[in-house]
Design a protein around this motif. Structure first.
Motif, PDB file in Angstrom:
ATOM      1  N   ALA A  99       0.841  -1.199   0.000  1.00 57.26           N
ATOM      2  CA  ALA A  99       0.000   0.000   0.000  1.00 57.26           C
ATOM      3  C   ALA A  99       0.878   1.252   0.000  1.00 57.26           C
ATOM      4  O   ALA A  99       0.613   2.217  -0.716  1.00 57.26           O
ATOM      5  N   ARG A 100       1.930   1.223   0.790  1.00 57.95           N
ATOM      6  CA  ARG A 100       2.846   2.361   0.810  1.00 57.95           C
ATOM      7  C   ARG A 100       3.463   2.617  -0.554  1.00 57.95           C
ATOM      8  O   ARG A 100       3.584   3.762  -1.004  1.00 57.95           O
ATOM      9  N   ASN A 101       3.861   1.529  -1.208  1.00 58.43           N
ATOM     10  CA  ASN A 101       4.503   1.682  -2.513  1.00 58.43           C
ATOM     11  C   ASN A 101       3.561   2.331  -3.532  1.00 58.43           C
ATOM     12  O   ASN A 101       3.995   3.153  -4.334  1.00 58.43           O
ATOM     13  N   PHE A 102       2.305   1.951  -3.485  1.00 58.48           N
ATOM     14  CA  PHE A 102       1.338   2.603  -4.375  1.00 58.48           C
ATOM     15  C   PHE A 102       1.289   4.093  -4.093  1.00 58.48           C
ATOM     16  O   PHE A 102       1.323   4.912  -5.009  1.00 58.48           O
ATOM     17  N   MET A 103       1.239   4.452  -2.824  1.00 59.20           N
ATOM     18  CA  MET A 103       1.168   5.880  -2.479  1.00 59.20           C
ATOM     19  C   MET A 103       2.452   6.599  -2.864  1.00 59.20           C
ATOM     20  O   MET A 103       2.431   7.687  -3.431  1.00 59.20           O
ATOM     21  N   ALA A 150     -18.351   4.887  -0.759  1.00 64.91           N
ATOM     22  CA  ALA A 150     -19.248   5.906  -0.212  1.00 64.91           C
ATOM     23  C   ALA A 150     -19.057   7.271  -0.852  1.00 64.91           C
ATOM     24  O   ALA A 150     -19.882   8.168  -0.658  1.00 64.91           O
ATOM     25  N   GLY A 151     -17.981   7.429  -1.606  1.00 63.87           N
ATOM     26  CA  GLY A 151     -17.757   8.737  -2.190  1.00 63.87           C
ATOM     27  C   GLY A 151     -16.564   8.767  -3.121  1.00 63.87           C
ATOM     28  O   GLY A 151     -15.856   7.768  -3.283  1.00 63.87           O
ATOM     29  N   LEU A 152     -16.388   9.935  -3.720  1.00 70.13           N
ATOM     30  CA  LEU A 152     -15.280  10.151  -4.637  1.00 70.13           C
ATOM     31  C   LEU A 152     -14.331  11.177  -4.040  1.00 70.13           C
ATOM     32  O   LEU A 152     -14.762  12.220  -3.560  1.00 70.13           O
ATOM     33  N   ALA A 153     -13.046  10.852  -4.091  1.00 65.56           N
ATOM     34  CA  ALA A 153     -12.034  11.773  -3.582  1.00 65.56           C
ATOM     35  C   ALA A 153     -10.922  11.894  -4.614  1.00 65.56           C
ATOM     36  O   ALA A 153     -10.986  11.282  -5.681  1.00 65.56           O
ATOM     37  N   GLU A 154      -9.929  12.697  -4.292  1.00 64.86           N
ATOM     38  CA  GLU A 154      -8.777  12.804  -5.184  1.00 64.86           C
ATOM     39  C   GLU A 154      -7.508  12.947  -4.365  1.00 64.86           C
ATOM     40  O   GLU A 154      -7.543  13.338  -3.199  1.00 64.86           O
ATOM     41  N   ILE A 155      -6.408  12.610  -5.001  1.00 61.87           N
ATOM     42  CA  ILE A 155      -5.109  12.787  -4.363  1.00 61.87           C
ATOM     43  C   ILE A 155      -4.754  14.263  -4.430  1.00 61.87           C
ATOM     44  O   ILE A 155      -4.739  14.856  -5.510  1.00 61.87           O
ATOM     45  N   ALA A 156      -4.465  14.851  -3.260  1.00 65.20           N
ATOM     46  CA  ALA A 156      -4.226  16.290  -3.206  1.00 65.20           C
ATOM     47  C   ALA A 156      -2.751  16.637  -3.322  1.00 65.20           C
ATOM     48  O   ALA A 156      -2.395  17.756  -3.695  1.00 65.20           O
ATOM     49  N   CYS A 157      -1.878  15.693  -2.996  1.00 61.30           N
ATOM     50  CA  CYS A 157      -0.450  15.947  -3.160  1.00 61.30           C
ATOM     51  C   CYS A 157       0.293  14.618  -3.166  1.00 61.30           C
ATOM     52  O   CYS A 157      -0.248  13.598  -2.750  1.00 61.30           O
ATOM     53  N   LYS A 213      -0.334  10.420  -8.023  1.00 60.87           N
ATOM     54  CA  LYS A 213      -0.032  11.795  -8.435  1.00 60.87           C
ATOM     55  C   LYS A 213      -1.215  12.673  -8.055  1.00 60.87           C
ATOM     56  O   LYS A 213      -2.362  12.208  -8.026  1.00 60.87           O
ATOM     57  N   ALA A 214      -0.927  13.943  -7.800  1.00 63.56           N
ATOM     58  CA  ALA A 214      -2.005  14.882  -7.496  1.00 63.56           C
ATOM     59  C   ALA A 214      -3.026  14.846  -8.630  1.00 63.56           C
ATOM     60  O   ALA A 214      -2.660  14.846  -9.805  1.00 63.56           O
ATOM     61  N   GLY A 215      -4.278  14.778  -8.264  1.00 57.07           N
ATOM     62  CA  GLY A 215      -5.342  14.748  -9.260  1.00 57.07           C
ATOM     63  C   GLY A 215      -5.884  13.360  -9.538  1.00 57.07           C
ATOM     64  O   GLY A 215      -6.971  13.216 -10.091  1.00 57.07           O
ATOM     65  N   ASP A 216      -5.117  12.325  -9.166  1.00 60.86           N
ATOM     66  CA  ASP A 216      -5.634  10.957  -9.310  1.00 60.86           C
ATOM     67  C   ASP A 216      -6.939  10.833  -8.537  1.00 60.86           C
ATOM     68  O   ASP A 216      -7.108  11.443  -7.489  1.00 60.86           O
ATOM     69  N   VAL A 250      -5.563  13.356   0.948  1.00 63.57           N
ATOM     70  CA  VAL A 250      -6.749  12.967   0.192  1.00 63.57           C
ATOM     71  C   VAL A 250      -7.817  14.030   0.384  1.00 63.57           C
ATOM     72  O   VAL A 250      -8.087  14.452   1.512  1.00 63.57           O
ATOM     73  N   LYS A 251      -8.392  14.446  -0.723  1.00 63.14           N
ATOM     74  CA  LYS A 251      -9.413  15.509  -0.690  1.00 63.14           C
ATOM     75  C   LYS A 251     -10.726  14.982  -1.243  1.00 63.14           C
ATOM     76  O   LYS A 251     -10.749  14.358  -2.316  1.00 63.14           O
ATOM     77  N   LEU A 252     -11.793  15.253  -0.530  1.00 63.80           N
ATOM     78  CA  LEU A 252     -13.110  14.797  -0.990  1.00 63.80           C
ATOM     79  C   LEU A 252     -13.556  15.585  -2.215  1.00 63.80           C
ATOM     80  O   LEU A 252     -13.432  16.809  -2.253  1.00 63.80           O
ATOM     81  N   VAL A 253     -14.034  14.862  -3.227  1.00 64.79           N
ATOM     82  CA  VAL A 253     -14.652  15.518  -4.382  1.00 64.79           C
ATOM     83  C   VAL A 253     -16.154  15.591  -4.127  1.00 64.79           C
ATOM     84  O   VAL A 253     -16.735  16.671  -4.131  1.00 64.79           O
ATOM     85  N   ASP A 254     -16.778  14.447  -3.895  1.00 60.62           N
ATOM     86  CA  ASP A 254     -18.204  14.401  -3.570  1.00 60.62           C
ATOM     87  C   ASP A 254     -18.529  13.122  -2.829  1.00 60.62           C
ATOM     88  O   ASP A 254     -18.020  12.048  -3.180  1.00 60.62           O
ATOM     89  N   LYS A 255     -19.384  13.252  -1.856  1.00 61.50           N
ATOM     90  CA  LYS A 255     -19.985  12.063  -1.269  1.00 61.50           C
ATOM     91  C   LYS A 255     -21.039  11.566  -2.242  1.00 61.50           C
ATOM     92  O   LYS A 255     -21.745  12.363  -2.862  1.00 61.50           O
ATOM     93  N   PHE A 256     -21.154  10.245  -2.408  1.00 64.78           N
ATOM     94  CA  PHE A 256     -22.190   9.712  -3.286  1.00 64.78           C
ATOM     95  C   PHE A 256     -23.558   9.861  -2.631  1.00 64.78           C
ATOM     96  O   PHE A 256     -23.670   9.868  -1.407  1.00 64.78           O
ATOM     97  N   ASP A 257     -24.592   9.940  -3.475  1.00 68.95           N
ATOM     98  CA  ASP A 257     -25.963   9.969  -2.950  1.00 68.95           C
ATOM     99  C   ASP A 257     -26.296   8.657  -2.259  1.00 68.95           C
ATOM    100  O   ASP A 257     -27.115   8.599  -1.359  1.00 68.95           O
TER     101      ASP A 257
END
Length: 158
Positions: A36-40, A63-70, A45-48, A102-109
């Motif tokens: 898991a560490r190696n993947f990170m 439960a939701g969509l997020a993105e890599i912030a850095c 990359k930011a934006g993934d 990790v930054k939240l984009v949207d929680k799913f409905d």
DNA sequence: GCCAACGTTGGC
DNA sequence: GCCAACGTTGGC
């Protein structure tokens, strides 16, 4: 752009907890698994995009969509003996464990449940449903990602 | 390097 | 709470 799935126990840190963080962003600390560490460290990359998965709970699922912030940096919680995931092997001069923000984009409905994922032939190749798999950070294919967004009724362009 | 013992993950 | 599967540890 790559796609990922990251697990969190909602009793510990849920998608709602993420929404309440400043800028809806959190350091993804506490990962103590090399794969898991190696993947990170090596691949994120930011934006993934990240499927935020609730594990070990009543209704496991995405439960939701997020993105890599850095990109990855040292997981400083490993340096602190007072922390649950303290690891004396990791020191600031030579950190063993890394994390991303990790930054939240949207929680799913609605939650796309593990049950639904297992029942869907298009998702049978996911690491998540591989027998015995416990990886808390795992890659997801573009098709799998899109399929799950569609199942959530989520419109990415909104 | 082998492998038993142990701790953890996570669905059920 | 149970337990299968996994990763890590440490004695040898």
């Amino acid at each position: 752009m790559r796609y990922w799935l990251m697990k969190s126990e909602p009793g510990c840190f849920s998608v709602d907890d993420l929404a309440e963080r400043p800028d809806s962003t959190t350091p993804w600390d506490g990962v103590r698994n090399y794969q898991a560490r190696n993947f990170m460290r090596d691949d994120m990359k930011a934006g993934d995009r990240v499927l935020f998965y609730h594990s070990n709970c009543e209704e496991p699922g995405v439960a939701g969509l997020a993105e890599i912030a850095c990109e990855a940096y040292a997981d400083y919680t490993a340096f602190n003996p007072a922390e649950k995931h303290y690891d004396p092997k990791s020191v600031p001069e030579k950190p063993v464990w890394m994390m991303v923000d990790v930054k939240l984009v949207d929680k799913f409905d609605r939650v796309v449940t593990l049950k639904e994922i297992k029942a869907d032939d298009r998702l049978s190749g996911m690491e998540l449903v591989r027998k015995g798999s416990r990886l808390s950070v795992q890659p997801v294919s573009e098709n799998e990602y899109k399929t799950i967004l569609r199942m959530a009724g989520y419109d990415e362009k909104k």
